[in-house]
Design a protein around this motif. Structure first.
Motif: not given
Lengths: 263, 263, 263, 263, 263, 263
Positions: C152, C155-156, C159, C167-170, C211, C215, C223, C226-227, C262
């Protein structure tokens, strides 16, 4: 106002898309269907010189037989002849449309006109691939009859009406009575020409082994040049477009001619 | 006694098997290595007329540049030109050997002799693919220098020394000083010729779009005929075989000539 | 005067052509090497909006990461986005150059900058494909270390520095210590990331089954778009060009941004 | 007694084998048709966790949408996720059946249920590939109408009914009235959706270039997740099986859910 | 006078060309349709010994089942068995015709005769591929019934009527009642034989894994030899030709027999 | 405790993975490397009967020459022999490993042992493909010398030591002195055997045309059966494993034998 789309639709009435070969590239290859058109340049090839001529005359459209792009292109730069052509078309806002194998095969198209130009009578399609909207057969090779004559006599006449500077040929020793025609690179159709009862075949881009094949098969084979066997359709096409769109100035290219010379 | 194997071994000293293209078919294509040989007929092509001539002179072997069989054959019948040739060879006990792309690329081979025949000086291989046993580079296209002259002047000389009935060409406007040669169908090598600094390229079987490519690239491109650009090597080859095997009668075909005529 | 060729040569010093994938299309894709350049627009993609922006600022060149043409095009018309872009470029005399997979893999390129942007330390190339002129390894995936933290927390931070809207993630349940990066569509490199000892992999365009693979393999897979994983290199590239060519105005596109939102 | 064969036959009444894509793998992928069945677990995917859940509940059969084996496998070991799944199924004597692209395309299948779940009206198949036994058209993409609303409003509703944690989308600026759906990876169908008059397309696994294509084409494109666009069919399928076989305990997986999270 | 063409036309009445497999090579494979014929040699294979026998008897034609050339040949020399055969045929002016998979599949052909030779009753084509001019089904595998008996009993009878020196087989434990036949290499048809309700399959060139497949599928599989399962058609074919052309001497090869021995 | 991984590592010391053909499938094909092993069953094939025998004896591992899965499988069901084998292996927790073409080619492998079993002296590898860790050449075909004898004498001896019920062969008329061996389907290696100076070649799965090729080439060709030419390595392999792992019970299959019978 008349647009590129209108011209293209009309051309594809004469040479329907459905008549093209699978591998071919025809139709709008550069520009926009919505561009208004007042002047058109018609030519066999969409080469740089033709684009220059179109720009000079203020044309918004070129109509050609050969496609601007045959193999898809990975770039548009001044390092290739195709790239230079596209850059000029875009810079001048000129669109480019073409009818290639659809025009080869259509009634009134490349090979029909070639047969007529050679003065053949009772012109027919060899191995028709279908019927057009008017019920006429269409297909690649055409054939027709001529007054029985020596090969020399036929060569002299063909050279004159096709405006060839020179010709290459192989003689089978037969006199000329029934002639097959396939403008451009159609020598592969030799056996079809024979099967149709022809003694003579007029085409172009013939290779050494193909001349010998004709020799062995007993067929007079004449390479009258790619340009000279296909170009006869160009004034015919220009005249039809001009008649259909009287408000538009339709010009046949004055600069584009065969680059191949004989010595 | 001298056998087919002896002749083949000698020919493959001049044009080593290792120099052939992957897709090519060279060597003994009909008959037997163990056949004793007293007479040989040498020709560019192993066509029916050549086989007839060999039979008439009592030859046990024909030596050619082009292969008797190029694409493997599914039958040997009198319905094909190749079948008729093989049937006659077998009936008369004549063997057939050839050196094709190995002879194109060898020092002293097709293209080397073509360059010499055109009177080029300082002859070199463009993009050599290796060195032969004597350390000489070998490869397909050759080039050399000539006295600076107009294209017309070069065309006249080339036509004379290659015994062409006619020629096709495109002019770039440049004068002729450095000339690339590739006998037979080598127009694909145009960019290599340019990269080697040539202004002029002599080859054969040139197609319409290739003429235009040369035009756009600024290269004089001359199609002097497949036969006439490759046949010069034949007397050279015959002379070498005759010198190596003085006990054998070596004849150059008197009947085989280019079937292509100009009008 | 500085030309397109000068800029391209410099860009290919930073991202040598030899580093590109076989299937890629890089370099001058539209226009002319000889065009003088006074203003450049730099952007991730050569889309229509970018071309408009370049035209508006009077630029003679756009420099992008993605190629203007990926699959070769059979036409250049206003019916496709690529066609419209090319038509505008040509109309305004703007050239287009790009560095794609060569920039992905070069030291200081897409993935090196991405790793730096994420604050990774001890950055290395996973499976280097060679050494550059300065002896530095180059290759697609990069990896580096970060202060041990929860997913987490990572990710923060990611981002924020990548300016992602979402964002997407597993999650594999592992904390984050060693991170692999592959801007754009690199999820196929998952096993390489694991083999390099990484617990976390940042890439884009990840599919459902990928994904789940992550896992099952115990890898945190993110993810980040792309940009957003590739765009960090753009200001770096623009700054380098500006420093090298102080006489030229180099601007980063202000209009081009990620179209993906999103909810 | 009811067997695996009975269940499979019924499922293939709902989603006939003839509706599957050529490359697909459906039907009995593990176990035996003759196994008696008293308990069934139904889930979108046949992953390890689902197999564990089936074993725990004492099920003799799992029914899934995705195939246990997609690309044929060269081994069955604990080193791959598929191998572990197969080993557990065999150890517990559990069979596995699935309906994949046949269920995507069947009336009442994945896309029909997805359209219904989104509250679309007047649901139709885009480009039907045939008629089923009851005369209903079947095919991949479906579409339907919704009350005219803003994209935001539609996104909010879709997210709720599909139980998405997050969504990705590109906005064309159009309001939402006619919506195409293709559960899973169907973004390639964009042009078909447009041709059917849709302003909005709900699918999954969308890539960067596809989002931009939609942007350029003027289509609202929504990636609602592979799981969330396909899973709606699962309870519908479970309910039908339970109704058809009242003697069997049919359970929907409680452990299987989307592994993809949003941040 | 009777020619090769007359014989070939008659043979292709018995075994129409249209019944051959796409990959097969049948008809006139050496010589000439116009050769007058007074003596014919008929054999299963066109091997060197058969050609010698034909030459010794003064035959102008050999008629065989297997083709003289299967894969097209790149040369005709004494270094290969095929080359030696062709050279001898040409030297002696002997033509070679064959009917291969067309004879396998024709009513009255290889498999029909094989079934009759084994004494089967109610002979039928398994999976007919069409109807012949007389409305009879034709196709590769045939089957028929026999008096119920042990496999040992059937093997003894088969060995006797097919003149086998030895046999290889796998037993399924079933008794023999319904037998499929496929002369030559037809073991791939095992599932078709089973689906047709056969307990026993007679073919040849069976490999280890195919024997085990039959074992696992519960099918008696008998490899009675390629020669012995196909040769029964030869005297039948010779007799028909002799009856049709009473003026011609038709002989069955006395020298050609199976080279395979058992120990 | 000894695990499957330990046995596999040892087997791949005897038959290194690097010696396998590209298309082959070897190693752990079912189960788990971490399974503790106390009993092993060794057999040529991993067929159902072998799995039953392993289960009956309480083995945790089968070691075979042929792979459990050759072509990757799209399902694991009781409808195929492979599927039934895998299901039983999984149900009983038995792993399966194999060494196929790596064992064919290794020193001390299939062909080395076959040559020894036939009593050949001075055994060598024909066309070695490399050297093993001990510097010994490895490769597919092996050859060796025997006391000069008639073919009949050799056949009698071979049949006895290989425990063949029958043999098929073609005689070239030569006596036996130098013998090539290739267990299984190696008849394609005929020319290599001849080039190595062999008069006799022992292999299996020989087809009609291959017997005739040997006949024409002057080579005694013996088809001693796929099973009987490969099975000799099995006791050798079992003995080595037992010696290396004295704590493990290693048994050779008592139920698996050749299903092919002779009549």
């Amino acid at each position: 106002m008349t647009t590129v789309a209108d011209i293209l639709n009309y051309v594809e009435t004469l040479a329907p898309r459905a008549m093209k070969m699978d591998w071919d590239n025809v139709g709008l290859l550069c520009g926009s269907r919505s561009t208004p058109v007042t002047k058109i340049l018609v030519a066999l090839d969409p080469f740089e010189g033709v684009v220059d001529e179109a720009a000079a005359m203020g044309a918004e459209l070129i109509v050609t037989h050969h496609p601007l792009i045959f193999r898809p292109v990975p770039n548009v730069t001044d390092e290739t002849s195709i790239g230079r052509g596209i850059m000029k078309l875009c810079r001048h806002g000129i669109s480019a449309i073409n009818a290639h194998t659809n025009l080869d095969q259509a009634p009134g198209g490349v090979n029909d006109v070639l047969a007529q130009t050679l003065g053949l009578r009772n012109i027919q399609v060899i191995n028709p691939r279908g019927l057009d909207a008017e019920g006429r057969p269409w297909g690649l090779l055409h054939c027709g009859e001529t007054t029985a004559q020596s090969l020399d006599s036929f060569l002299e006449a063909a050279k004159a009406v096709l405006h060839c500077e020179g010709l290459r040929f192989v003689s089978s020793g037969k006199s000329v009575q029934k002639v097959a025609v396939g403008g451009g690179s159609c020598a592969d159709g030799m056996l079809d020409a024979l099967a149709a009862g022809c003694d003579t075949f007029v085409t172009a881009d013939v290779k050494y082994n193909q001349f010998w094949d004709a020799h062995d098969l007993g067929l007079n084979l004449i390479d009258a040049g790619h340009f000279h066997t296909e170009n006869p359709v160009i004034p015919v096409l220009a005249t039809k477009i001009a008649a259909q769109f009287p408000e538009i100035e339709v010009k046949i290219s004055e600069t584009h001619w065969d680059c191949v010379k004989y010595y």
